[in-house]
Design an enzyme around this catalytic site. Structure first.
Site, mmCIF file in Angstrom:
data_model
loop_
_atom_site.group_PDB
_atom_site.id
_atom_site.type_symbol
_atom_site.label_atom_id
_atom_site.label_comp_id
_atom_site.label_asym_id
_atom_site.label_seq_id
_atom_site.Cartn_x
_atom_site.Cartn_y
_atom_site.Cartn_z
ATOM 1 N N GLU A 430 20.835 100.918 -13.090
ATOM 2 C CA GLU A 430 21.426 99.819 -13.845
ATOM 3 C C GLU A 430 21.098 99.877 -15.331
ATOM 4 O O GLU A 430 20.475 98.965 -15.877
ATOM 5 C CB GLU A 430 21.008 98.487 -13.207
ATOM 6 C CG GLU A 430 21.549 98.431 -11.801
ATOM 7 C CD GLU A 430 21.398 97.100 -11.111
ATOM 8 O OE1 GLU A 430 20.321 96.488 -11.208
ATOM 9 O OE2 GLU A 430 22.350 96.668 -10.442
ATOM 10 N N GLU A 508 22.560 101.281 -2.595
ATOM 11 C CA GLU A 508 22.046 100.002 -2.107
ATOM 12 C C GLU A 508 23.132 99.348 -1.276
ATOM 13 O O GLU A 508 24.292 99.333 -1.673
ATOM 14 C CB GLU A 508 21.685 99.066 -3.274
ATOM 15 C CG GLU A 508 20.543 99.585 -4.120
ATOM 16 C CD GLU A 508 20.250 98.734 -5.358
ATOM 17 O OE1 GLU A 508 20.548 97.531 -5.345
ATOM 18 O OE2 GLU A 508 19.717 99.303 -6.320
HETATM 19 C C1 GAL Z 1 20.673 95.670 -7.527
HETATM 20 C C2 GAL Z 1 19.517 96.300 -8.217
HETATM 21 C C3 GAL Z 1 18.242 96.103 -7.484
HETATM 22 C C4 GAL Z 1 18.095 94.681 -7.051
HETATM 23 C C5 GAL Z 1 19.252 94.272 -6.227
HETATM 24 C C6 GAL Z 1 19.218 92.831 -5.837
HETATM 25 O O1 GAL Z 1 21.676 95.427 -8.426
HETATM 26 O O2 GAL Z 1 19.718 97.668 -8.417
HETATM 27 O O3 GAL Z 1 17.198 96.502 -8.308
HETATM 28 O O4 GAL Z 1 18.041 93.879 -8.179
HETATM 29 O O5 GAL Z 1 20.430 94.425 -6.981
HETATM 30 O O6 GAL Z 1 18.094 92.464 -5.172
#
Ligand code: GAL
Length: 991
Positions: A430, A508
């Site tokens: 990010e 993620e």
């Molecule tokens: C993503 C980010 C993570 C965490 C997650 C939400 O956007 O890469 O570090 O913030 O969202 O928990």
């Protein structure tokens, strides 16, 4: 403040020129001296202006006055040491910076820690031509270093290694090392990860003797030719020749007289390294003055078209995002704790981890090599806060930050390049996009062509090798990997076409915050459906709660805001599969079931067994079956499996006993269990368990015969509510639609299926559709009132009609609650019918009973689903059986009190004097939960210790609950798991 030799804190450079080139972490026979231990320490609330004309603060010189200094352990974060209250405190932010967005400057109020220690140099360090390095493995965020009063240099890069040559500054005997650590520096703009800000020297400090004729650096990469099964060792050594490379187990010994001789070594047939077969070979690299010992594995990582291959076979990441976080130590490494976590991953069928969002302690990677976990190794880089200003002046694209970013990636790759477990390098997280990221990628491609490059923020795929996304919807996955039905996230058709030709990875997905995530099985199905899809990484492994205490000494796990931070992001740091106190959440069991390496399918008397592994047959597993009738085992056995190659299935006949006709409700359960000990589990560990109802089961029908007599053992009040049953105070039922909102109910990461559903194509951040809990609250579901419409009593029945509505609402539910006395006990039939125009889902549809607190000490036994809670979209791990637990074991202590403990499909509940059974209606049985608090009480407490004293136990008998979803940061509950307003009935029996 600017001082000679020590650049100002606003300098964007990564550190002083005195830093040595990065190199691999090696184990060699050269002497090392750990400088960990107790150091002298003092903290300034702001950067002190106490430097002399040479830039040296007073404490850096021998003989300085240490009045008022304390002692601090190294490694540690000063905000987490025992004397925390005397020092500054942890701060949690996700995207926002806890200081003004005024790059590259930081405020004067910059907590600054002065560290000092004496050490005695062993004679061997100062002998002959030996050189000496001083190594720091991790200091947040900037360190200025002096040895014996002389400047050594300065550095940033909190989670990266730094080395200095200090040979000429050392003296025989006692030496003074002084380090000034600034919490904030220009580098803090590059370290905006979603985690606690935890300053201090939090990893090891070491003095390394560098023998003459030694090894300065060694790179070892084991390649495997999948076609021949032959390995090749690619060694690059910087040091004194001749250099000899040995792999004793393979009979390899090769000596190079000089750099010109260095060449790949063919090693013949080898066992492959995979996460399923983490086979390591000892390698020795010997120079005349130093021997390095490594453990390498042979494997080949390739991208072929849109496939991500290891050893010629497609790799599916069943991974987790792993931060370094420990409830007491923060990011300080605790090997036993880390090993336990990695073993827990292995035991739950996790095969990969992404080191979000920074390199972990180096030893973690040795453990991954040894235990078998694919690793996406991520650089220490995140500039997410610039998103708030549309990425203006983003370091990822500003040439002034180029050197700092290239420095970060080279330190990342060089330290860890020798680990066979690492299969992808990740540039960071990010940080928007820009030319510095592109240059980082180019640098990695050049330095290590053996591994591809990942960075999610490269939306159009112009400099990375895989198409990575976070939190896509199922629809998006289908559209990316199958038939294109929607535009590719934030990019035009040309870039979209490029991304769709790449392997697809979710860096993620499935946000494990609080109770949830839902739909893990749906994601797995999508991953399995498409060849281009290579799995992904759950967000995230652990909650980051920090153990702390209330003023009256009650222990709890703190999240954002608990340390009085000026700005913070609250509970968003508690989104793990493992709770802060190391308790695995039910989501981890769900994940283990969804990711099971063996799948069973039952068709009549034939069982199909599928090997879902990528690289290993099933010869290390045994398949067992158990036949249960009414939750009691009637027969069991083992099946002999033929060879089942990875990715293939076999179908076997079931032994006659497995289907023997028995009375009662019958289930067949199959398990796959290990036959041998693994380093992470002992023999007998169950890797897969699936249960099937046996066709033709006869479910006992409850009595319909009225009992002679009356309600002598049941007492009702004038409104027709039960007051006691057989002397046990039982109050209820009350119709309840409310549940204490889960984190996914509360937040609105993506659009809602309840309304227009507009946010879903773009995946994130659509706040135009309210969170479910807000919608439910607006409609008053948490504050229902009840009005008795009528009560009719006859000899064998009490019928109460109730209308349930919220203040200022014109919608509600009408219920008819009918009590009858029958042979087998007191029956309650509840018919619930909504009226009016409902325009939202319901959290639950249930009946509440209040029971005396005196029951709390009794064990709870039930025949139904278990052992853990389960919900419509998170039910893969649940099986039907007989279970016993203590009252407080029935609910999970998620970071914030919320809905927990729902177990659908209850047959019988036995609790002290209370015996309750359910009656299946249209094949459906209600579920139950037990808690010391009402859903309303649970809804308003931020932490468990804020809950009021409890004087009862609340039994909820739920016809159904709304699903869980993943909307805290992802998609909402899918329509098929939603609880829509509906007319229904349920029946229970008190026996
Ligand atoms: C993503 C980010 C993570 C965490 C997650 C939400 O956007 O890469 O570090 O913030 O969202 O928990």
């Amino acid at each position: 403040m600017s001082t000679p030799g020590f650049a100002p804190l606003s300098d964007r450079a990564p550190g002083s020129d005195t830093r040595l080139a990065p190199r691999a972490r090696l184990r060699t026979d050269a002497p090392v001296l750990s400088l960990n231990g107790d150091w002298d320490f003092r903290l300034h609330p702001a950067d002190p202006a106490d430097r002399d004309t040479d830039g040296r603060p007073d404490f850096a010189t021998p003989g300085a006055d240490l009045t008022g200094w304390a002692s601090i352990p190294v490694p540690a974060h000063w905000v987490l040491t025992e004397a925390t209250e005397r020092y500054s405190r942890p701060i949690y932010t996700n995207i926002q910076y806890p200081f003004p967005l005024d790059p590259p400057h930081v405020p004067d109020a910059n907590p600054t820690g002065d560290y000092r220690r004496m050490f005695t140099v062993p004679a061997e360090f100062v002998a002959g031509d030996t050189r000496v390095r001083l190594r720091f493995d991790g200091v947040e965020s900037r360190a200025d270093v002096w040895l014996n009063g002389h400047p050594v240099g300065w550095f940033t890069g909190s989670r990266l290694t730094t080395e200095f040559d200090v040979t000429d500054l050392l003296v025989e005997g006692d030496n003074l090392l002084a380090v000034r650590v600034h919490q904030w520096s220009a580098a803090s703009y590059l370290e905006d990860q979603d985690q606690w800000w935890l300053p201090g020297i939090f990893r090891d400090v070491t003095l390394l003797a560098r023998p003459a004729a030694g090894l300065d650096n060694v790179t070892v990469i084991g390649d495997l030719d999948p076609a021949s099964g032959h390995g090749e060792l690619r060694v690059d050594a910087v040091g004194s020749f001749p250099i000899t490379v040995r792999i004793p187990e393979l009979g390899v010994e090769e000596t190079w007289a000089g750099p010109a001789d260095v060449a790949p070594i063919a090693v013949g047939p080898v066992d492959a390294w995979t996460s399923e077969t983490p086979r390591l070979y000892d390698v020795q690299v010997a120079a005349p003055g130093e021997i390095a010992t490594l453990r390498t594995g042979f494997r080949r990582v390739e991208i072929v078209g849109d496939r991500f291959l290891v050893n010629g076979r497609p790799l599916t990441f069943r991974g987790v995002n792993r931060h370094e976080t420990h409830p007491d130590l923060g990011r300080v490494f605790d090997e036993a704790h880390v090993r336990r976590d990695l073993e827990l991953m292995k035991r739950h069928n996790v095969n990969a981890l992404r080191t979000s969002h920074q390199p972990p302690h180096w030893r973690t990677l040795e453990l991954c090599d040894e235990l078998g976990l694919w690793v996406v190794l991520e650089c220490d880089l995140e500039t997410h806060g610039f998103w708030e200003v549309d990425w203006r002046d983003n370091p990822a694209d500003d040439p002034q930050w180029r050197e700092a970013l290239l420095d970060r990636i080279s330190r990342t790759v060089e330290r860890d390049v020798n680990h066979p477990s690492i299969v992808l390098w990740s540039l960071g997280n990010e940080s928007g996009t820009g030319r510095n990221l592109a240059e980082m990628a180019a640098w990695v491609h050049d330095r290590d062509p053996s591994r591809p490059v990942h960075y999610e923020g490269d939306y159009d795929g112009s400099y990375t090798d895989v198409y990575s996304r976070m939190y896509p919807t199922l629809e998006e996955i289908s559209s990316i990997c199958g038939e294109q039905t929607m535009a590719v996230h934030e990019i035009g058709p040309a870039a979209g076409a490029r991304q769709r030709s790449r392997p697809f990875v979710m860096c993620e997905y499935a946000h494990a915050m609080g109770n949830g995530p839902g739909s893990l099985a749906d994601y797995e199905e999508a991953i399995d459906t498409f060849d281009r899809s290579h799995g992904g990484f759950i967000w995230e492994w652990r909650d980051h709660g920090l153990r702390t205490h209330t003023p009256d000494g009650t222990e709890f796990f703190a999240y954002g805001g608990d340390f009085g931070e000026v700005v913070h992001d609250g509970i968003f740091i508690m989104d793990g599969l493992v709770l802060s106190d190391d308790t695995p959440s039910p989501a981890l069991a769900e994940l283990a079931a969804v990711w099971a390496p063996v799948r069973f399918a039952l068709d009549g008397d034939r069982l199909t067994v599928t090997n879902r592994r990528g690289f290993r047959a099933l010869d290390d597993l045994t398949v067992g079956w158990t036949l249960e009738s009414d939750g009691r085992t009637v027969d069991s056995g083992e099946l002999v499996l033929p060879d089942v190659a990875p990715g293939t299935s076999v179908t076997l006949p079931l032994p006659a006993g497995a289907l023997a006709v028995e009375s009662g409700e019958r289930f067949l359960t199959f398990t796959a269990a290990s036959t041998e000990d693994e380093s992470w589990a002992s023999a007998g560990h169950v890797v897969a368990r699936q249960q099937f109802p046996v066709a033709g089961s006869r479910v006992p029908v409850p009595s319909r015969r009225s009992a002679a007599g009356s309600f002598a053992d049941a007492e009702f009040d004038r409104a027709g509510s039960l007051v006691s049953w057989r002397g046990l105070p039982v109050a209820g039922p009350l119709v309840e639609l409310w549940r204490a909102p889960t984190e996914n109910d509360r937040l609105d990461g993506q659009g809602s299926y309840e309304t227009a559903y507009p946010g879903l194509t773009h995946g994130r951040g659509d706040e135009s559709t309210p969170a479910s809990a807000d919608r439910w609250r607006e409609r008053g579901l948490h504050r229902l009132t009840h009005r008795t419409l009528s009560v009719e009593r006859s000899g064998d029945a009490v019928v109460r009609r109730v209308r349930t509505m919220a203040a200022n609402a014109a919608v509600g539910v009408d219920s008819i609650l009918t009590w009858t006395r029958r042979d087998d006990g007191l029956h309650l039939r509840a018919v619930v019918v909504p009226f009016g125009t409902w325009d939202c889902t319901w959290p639950r549809l249930g009946l509440r009973f209040d029971l005396p607190a005196s029951l709390a000490a009794e064990p709870v036994s039930w025949f139904g689903t278990g052992p853990d809670e389960s919900y419509a979209d998170s039910a893969s791990a649940a099986v039907v059986g007989r279970f016993t637990a203590g009252l407080d074991e029935l609910t999970v202590r998620y970071a914030r009190p919320q809905e927990s403990g729902h177990r659908p499909g209850l047959r019988e509940l036995d609790w002290g004097p209370l015996h309750l059974a359910t009656v299946p209606l249209q094949g459906h049985r209600p579920g139950f939960s037990l808690s010391r608090w009402t859903p309303q009480e649970l809804s308003v407490a931020g932490h468990h210790h804020e809950l009021p004293d409890s004087d009862r136990v609340v039994l909820m008998v739920d016809h159904a609950q709304h699903g869980l979803g993943s909307r805290a940061c992802g998609p909402d509950v899918l329509p098929r798991y939603a609880l829509w307003p509906q007319a229904t009935d349920l029946e229970i029996v008190l026996r």
